[in-house]
Scaffold this motif. Structure first.
Motif: not given
Length: 864
Positions: A560-567
């Motif tokens: 989930s953290a990876d998705e937020w940083f990518q966004k």
């Protein structure tokens, strides 16, 4: 302003008025007797404005600081309730004065308990000044600084301090009663000087008049008093009658006696009597003697027309006025339009010096003057008499404009030179807060944001988080009083201020580990931003995405953290804010590191490094070098890891950043330990330990003790040395109150003895660790310790006892979905094979009432 010379922290006590303790020695002795008779009972020192309450309180505090080291060894702590000070500031100032700034990292309740324990175990003097501001004064016209709940907290804290029975508490107020103060206390009403004390202060004032000044200090008492006595001897009985008329009131004397340089005492006394008789209710104020108002009016009437026209403007300033700021305001058109003329630098200097000569101001430096709290009311009354309300409003707006410029300059200074910037902000805190209040009243939301930023930055630097949250809460309540929501703030034109307040508090909550609060605030921000046109491309939305990534990372939700940083990165990567882009690269590297994808982690870190090298940001470069070193170390590329750490070390030593250098020295130690180069590892760990000791970092010292123990344990030769290091770490953690750390060191001692096959000692340490972890309800650590106890019994050959411990471990891992389940199942499978399948099933059914798990045969190759 804490003052605790003997406790390793704090600052000097602030100085009182210009005359120190002249004539107040008997009052100091009286206070000492009151506390001596009933040390647990606070003393409320009250008196009308200008009578010298603060001077006496500070004089008493300095006296105790110099003479009371045996009776009150804990120190002296002074807090003035002027600008938003509540219990949180009291606790912060005492705690950080004694324990250093790291004290502020404790949770709020723990801070309060720590301070209460300290005051109980180390008798101290606590002074609270300007208490009348807490509930508002005069009442009920003026609102208080604190609400009723906050007032109750102060009273409860005083009750808890009094219950300790040893710390003295001196409360200072213009009022003899405080509505919120229900704790039993002693009263001490301060009056004007009498007899010889009046003569002594009069001598100082008259000597100052004769030499062209109105101030003196206790260091010059003999000479000044002697000169003053000579002047007094020519004044006759009328002079003594004048002193009687103003009742030996120090401030009234400071104002009235300079007039004697040109006017007979009998004329001054007659004029004061006439003015006292003619005072109307409008000209009176609660807690202010009529003769003081009369003395102010008479002295003011004798000033030049220019002084009488311009001095009332000082009503806008809080406690101090800087000549540069005053000149900046008085040279502008709004001031000239309202007041009829502008004042240049020379005119402002003459204005302030004439006010000083008349006793209306006190010099701090040649360009900074202190305003006695008795004067703003008088100045304000005069300003409203000579200027229309619309004109007053124009002057207030100009005051706000200039202080907004000043605040903006202070904010830049804070980034360039933290020490000088912090000093400037704290010195002008009262005036910045005054301007902030006026800006909010006028709904100048953008200006309010400019004004609050340097205050917020200093509060953060000093870790005054409760005060900062309180300030933000007050601003939001003013901005959106009905709901506090974005829609209301937007309707009132203050959405940018709302976004700033919510955003900074959300970031602060994340930094402090309050992820639930951060998630709540970021949710409000995201709902507003995504509702706006092209909100999904707004860099502020990217900032919120980043915060959600940090929250997910803190909860170990790595995908989930990876998705937020990518966004977040998708919005800003092509933009000009390269620092934020580098932050996203670094965070994505952290995610890959935690996922054990070390090559990908290095790629992301390298991209961050490329940006920081272009920006020439040494602090960020050090962070990148350390991250790259760790990634290389996890790949067993020890030479490369050392290279990165050495680059970080070079920057840190060049910039003399010793605190971060400790961490890099430690990391170099781990590299050499990984190579089994024990001599080099020992050298770097000892370097980190020595510097930690010099800088007063006990937590880091405990860590170095631990790793020095691990190093000796790894050698497999000097177990006694390893035990000694672990014991030192354990003792240091006990001193710090780190119970969990004590448990970890206890378990490590168990492991040390376990390796030596000293099973009795190993079991003792494991059980000590288990008791601590169970009390803390730390299921992760409990499960691992239970597993180690199971292995001790297994090695003893007591398979039934080992099964009992292993079953408890299994049940805990099952109930809480712990990551040790693979290890637990593997251990149970080994015990099953040793015990025999049938005996194992029989034991399990007999002990648990159910069948044993059937999936114990697991792949152990994934266990690190």
């Amino acid at each position: 302003h804490p003052a605790a010379e003997d406790t390793g922290g704090g600052t000097e006590l602030p100085q009182g008025g210009p005359h120190g303790l002249v004539g107040r020695r008997r009052e100091i002795r009286r206070l000492e007797r009151l506390f001596g008779q009933r040390p647990a009972s606070p003393v409320l020192l009250s008196g009308n404005t200008g009578v010298g309450k603060t001077e006496l309180a500070l004089g008493f505090a300095n006296w105790i600081q110099k003479t009371g080291s045996q009776q009150l060894p804990g120190g002296v702590f002074y807090t003035s309730f002027e600008v938003g000070a509540g219990l949180e500031r009291v606790v912060h100032e005492i705690g950080t004065a004694v324990a250093g700034l790291d004290f502020a990292d404790l949770p709020g309740d723990a801070q309060r308990e720590w301070v209460l324990d300290y005051l109980k175990e180390h008798p101290s003097l606590v002074v609270w000044d300007s208490l009348e501001r807490i509930a508002g004064f005069p009442r009920p016209d003026n609102p208080g600084l604190l609400d009723t709940e906050e007032q109750a907290d102060l009273n409860e804290f005083l009750e808890q301090v009094a219950a300790g029975g040893s710390t003295w508490v001196l409360l200072v107020s213009r009022s003899q009663t405080e509505p919120w103060l229900t704790i039993e206390h002693q009263g001490f009403e301060l009056k004007g000087l009498e007899g010889a004390d009046r003569i002594e202060l009069g001598g100082l004032l008259l000597a100052g008049t004769a030499t062209g000044t109105t101030t003196g200090t206790t260091t010059g008492t003999t000479t000044a008093s002697g000169g003053g006595q000579g002047i007094q001897s020519h004044l006759g009985a009328e002079y003594l009658q004048l002193l009687e008329l103003i009742e030996g009131h120090p401030l009234a004397m400071q104002i009235a006696l300079p007039i004697l340089e040109s006017t007979p005492a009998s004329v001054v006394a007659g004029e004061l009597e006439k003015r006292i008789e003619s005072l109307t209710d409008h000209a009176q104020e609660e807690g202010r003697d009529g003769f003081l108002t009369a003395a102010m009016e008479y002295s003011f009437s004798r000033m030049s027309h220019r002084s009488r026209a311009h001095l009332p403007f000082l009503s806008l300033f809080q406690r101090r006025v800087m000549m540069d700021v005053l000149t900046h305001i008085t040279q502008e058109r709004p001031y000239r339009t309202v007041m009829g003329e502008e004042l240049g630098y020379g005119a402002c200097r003459t204005l302030l010096r004439s006010a000083r000569a008349a006793g209306f101001l006190e010099p701090v430096t040649p360009s900074v003057y202190q305003i006695n709290p008795a004067f703003p009311w008088f100045y304000g009354r005069g300003l409203h008499q000579q200027v229309r309300q619309s004109g007053v409003r124009d002057l207030e707006r100009e005051f706000v404009r200039v202080y907004a410029d000043t605040a903006d300059y202070f904010l830049e200074t804070l980034y360039e030179n933290q020490d000088s910037g912090t000093t400037a902000v704290l010195a002008e805190e009262g005036n910045i807060t005054q301007a902030l209040g006026l800006a909010l009243e006028d709904q100048q939301w953008d200006t309010a944001q400019v004004l609050v930023q340097p205050l917020a930055q200093v509060y953060r630097m000093q870790k005054r988080y409760p005060e900062l949250r309180r300030l933000r809460r007050q601003l939001v309540q003013t901005l959106a009083p009905e709901s506090g929501a974005a829609e209301e703030a937007q309707q009132r034109g203050g959405i940018e201020l709302w976004l700033y307040l919510m955003g900074t508090e959300a970031s602060e909550a994340t930094d402090l580990g309050d992820l639930t609060r951060s998630e709540e605030l970021n949710g409000l921000l995201l709902a507003y931003l995504e509702s706006q046109p092209e909100g999904d491309q707004d860099p502020r939305t990217a900032s919120v995405y980043h915060q959600f990534g940090v929250i997910a990372q803190g909860r170990w939700q790595l995908e989930s953290a990876d998705e937020w940083f990518q966004k977040s990165l998708a919005i800003i990567e092509a933009g000009e804010d390269r620092e934020s882009v580098a932050d996203e690269y670094y965070c994505l590297g952290q995610i890959r590191l935690h996922q054990r994808l070390y090559t990908e982690a290095k790629d992301w870190y390298s991209k961050a490094l490329d940006i920081h090298q272009r920006l020439e940001d040494p602090e960020e470069l050090v962070k990148d070098y350390r991250a790259l070193g760790l990634a290389a170390q996890y790949r067993f590329e020890h030479d490369e890891a050392e290279s990165w750490y050495q680059r970080a070390r070079a920057i840190l030593e060049e910039n003399r950043d010793e605190e971060t250098a400790i961490l890099v020295y430690h990391e170099l130690g781990t590299v050499y330990l990984s190579r089994f180069d024990y001599e080099e590892a020992d050298r770097w760990y000892m370097q980190a330990l020595t510097l930690s000791d010099q800088l007063g970092k006990p937590e880091q010292m405990a860590l170095e003790f631990h790793y020095l123990g691990l190093m000796e344990q790894s050698r497999g030769l000097f177990f006694d040395d390893a035990e000694n290091w672990f014991q030192m770490a354990r003792e240091k953690l006990e001193e710090l109150g780190d119970i969990k750390g004590v448990g970890d060191e206890s378990r490590q001692l168990g492991v040390l003895f376990h390796e030596q096959k000293k099973l009795e000692e190993a079991e003792q340490w494991y059980r000590k660790a288990l008791d601590i972890f169970q009390e803390l309800e730390d299921v992760q650590r409990v499960s691992r310790t239970l597993g180690q106890l199971a292995m001790v019994e297994e090695e003893r050959g007591d398979l039934a006892a080992s099964l009992a411990w292993a079953h408890r471990t299994y049940q805990l891992a099952l109930d809480h979905d712990l990551p040790v389940m693979v290890q637990v199942k593997a251990h149970l499978a080994r015990l099953r094979d040793s015990y025999g399948q049938e005996a194992f099933i029989e034991w399990w059914r007999g002990s648990t009432g159910g069948d044993p798990p059937s999936d114990l045969d697991v792949d152990t190759s994934t266990i690190l």
